[in-house]
Design an enzyme around this catalytic site. Structure first.
Site, PDB file in Angstrom:
ATOM      1  CE1 TYR A   1      -5.818   2.254  10.010  1.00  0.00           C
ATOM      2  CE2 TYR A   1      -5.207   1.809   8.275  1.00  0.00           C
ATOM      3  CZ  TYR A   1      -5.190   1.587   9.105  1.00  0.00           C
ATOM      4  OH  TYR A   1      -6.757   2.115   8.719  1.00  0.00           O
TER       5      TYR A   1
ATOM      6  CG  HIS B   1      -1.987  -1.170  15.197  1.00  0.00           C
ATOM      7  ND1 HIS B   1      -3.211  -1.339  15.268  1.00  0.00           N
ATOM      8  CD2 HIS B   1      -1.570  -0.664  13.883  1.00  0.00           C
ATOM      9  CE1 HIS B   1      -4.282  -1.617  14.793  1.00  0.00           C
ATOM     10  NE2 HIS B   1      -3.590  -0.896  13.278  1.00  0.00           N
TER      11      HIS B   1
ATOM     12  CD  GLU C   1      -4.002   2.393  15.763  1.00  0.00           C
ATOM     13  OE1 GLU C   1      -2.793   2.612  16.255  1.00  0.00           O
ATOM     14  OE2 GLU C   1      -3.150   3.193  14.420  1.00  0.00           O
TER      15      GLU C   1
ATOM     16  CG  ASP D   1      -1.679  -4.419  12.839  1.00  0.00           C
ATOM     17  OD1 ASP D   1      -0.786  -5.652  12.421  1.00  0.00           O
ATOM     18  OD2 ASP D   1      -3.217  -4.385  12.235  1.00  0.00           O
TER      19      ASP D   1
ATOM     20  NE  ARG E   1      -1.568  -1.825   3.756  1.00  0.00           N
ATOM     21  CZ  ARG E   1      -2.480  -1.609   5.105  1.00  0.00           C
ATOM     22  NH1 ARG E   1      -3.507  -1.293   5.047  1.00  0.00           N
ATOM     23  NH2 ARG E   1      -1.729  -2.523   5.439  1.00  0.00           N
TER      24      ARG E   1
ATOM     25  CE  LYS F   1       0.667  -2.337   9.519  1.00  0.00           C
ATOM     26  NZ  LYS F   1      -0.241  -2.710  10.517  1.00  0.00           N
TER      27      LYS F   1
END
Length: 371
Positions: free
Chosen positions: A94, A96, A118, A270, A15, A75
């Site tokens: 993101y 996490h 998130e 995740d 991505r 990510k």
């Protein structure tokens, strides 16, 4: 503002953080966008597409990080990227962090201002920037589960839809949120026998209303989960506690009593995973076996369908990215409580309570530290 979009380097992560359409909106708003060469190729987006939209293409990540005020990624930063960040730089991706103590401490030590997709949360509890990836991961879970159930992959050798005179696969889905409900829909479409478990009875009632018994709904309890998984061919873990580490719903002892060749797909990995025996895997090496049970715990499942994922992600992140670029993150988050919940680290201070609880680190609310 100068906005940097580096190429993702996580294992099989194809991505990219923005589409050409998203770049055009940022440039049109007066910002400069710097994109690393080949950043979009995995999503079938090419450098010329970005330059046509007004971006500047640079040869490598060092220049992207050196020039940008705001880094937009897909990510969480990988270890090789840590030293490219500088104090005060803004990161939007993101993260996490509840499952990543080393990254959390690095962002605090380097005083990076980070906003996690998130944990951006609307007043009604919805997670607008996580939703499209949860939807995609949920839809992928029965796909990968079905393939893993094949005997050459270590599974029980069960076909999801069964055959005439032969029972279909027994699929249990833990969690009826975005990921879980989408997993149930796809598994039902594959003609499996599907049971979805959740604590939210209103959510289960809604699934009942839509599916009229085609998908079985069961209120969650420790005993219910234990009973269901013992006869399951495929279990999909799709539980989320926003910003916090996912609780273990299935213990290692329970895994040891499941059917040999059963498959666990942990969509929650995740955030730490909802099976005690879960550990993050990659698209290169997606599965491992514990007590005869096959585990699929890939941390970036939607990265395998990047064309779909990249466009779905940009659709929801772009308005927030524009707000941050136009007004600065402090003003943007100050005016938008949902975005404020997305701020995880700020000038060396942890601002997310769930992450703080996961790692035993002190935290302060964003409103108290952003002034």
């Amino acid at each position: 503002m100068i906005i940097g979009i580096p190429k993702e380097i996580k294992n099989h992560e194809y991505r990219v953080a923005a589409t050409p359409e998203g770049v055009r909106e940022l440039v049109h708003a007066g910002h400069r966008v710097v994109v690393e060469a080949e950043a979009g190729r995995g999503s079938a987006i090419f450098d010329q597409d970005f330059t046509d939209a007004g971006a500047m293409i640079v040869a490598g990540p060092d220049q992207v990080f050196a020039e940008a005020d705001l880094i937009i990624k897909v990510k969480e930063p990988q270890a090789a990227e840590y030293e490219r960040f500088r104090e005060g730089q803004l990161l939007f991706t993101y993260l996490h962090l509840a499952a990543a103590e080393a990254l959390t401490r690095f962002l605090l030590q380097r005083k990076v201002r980070s906003v996690a997709y998130e944990t951006v949360q609307l007043p009604d509890g919805r997670l607008p920037l996580l939703a499209p990836m949860s939807e995609i991961a949920g839809r992928m879970a029965p796909q990968v589960g079905a393939a893993t159930l094949e005997r050459p992959k270590g599974g029980r050798g069960v076909l999801m839809g069964g055959a005439s005179g032969v029972a279909p696969a027994n699929v249990v889905i833990l969690g009826a949120g975005m990921a879980g409900s989408n997993a149930a829909e796809i598994a039902a479409g594959m003609e499996a026998q599907v049971t979805i478990v959740d604590k939210n009875v209103d959510r289960l009632r809604e699934i009942d209303r839509i599916w009229r018994g085609r998908i079985q709904t069961v209120a969650s309890s420790t005993l219910v989960v234990e009973r269901l998984i013992m006869s399951a061919d495929l279990v999909v873990g799709a539980v989320l506690v926003p910003g916090a580490k996912t609780p273990h719903l299935i213990s290692a002892e329970q895994v040891s009593r499941m059917q040999e060749g059963a498959v666990l797909v942990d969509v929650s990995i995740d955030q730490g995973g909802c099976f005690e025996t879960s550990r993050m895997t990659t698209h290169d090496d997606p599965t491992y076996v514990v007590d005869g049970v096959v585990h699929y715990c890939v941390g970036n499942m939607p990265g395998a369908v990047p064309r779909t994922s990249t466009y779905a992600l940009t659709n929801v992140t772009l308005p927030y990215a524009l707000d941050i670029a136009n007004n600065g993150v402090a003003a943007a988050a100050g005016a938008d409580p949902a975005l404020a919940r997305g701020v995880n680290t700020w000038d060396g201070i942890l601002t997310n309570q769930g992450v703080a609880a996961a790692h035993g680190i002190a935290f302060s609310p964003f409103a108290e530290v952003s002034g």
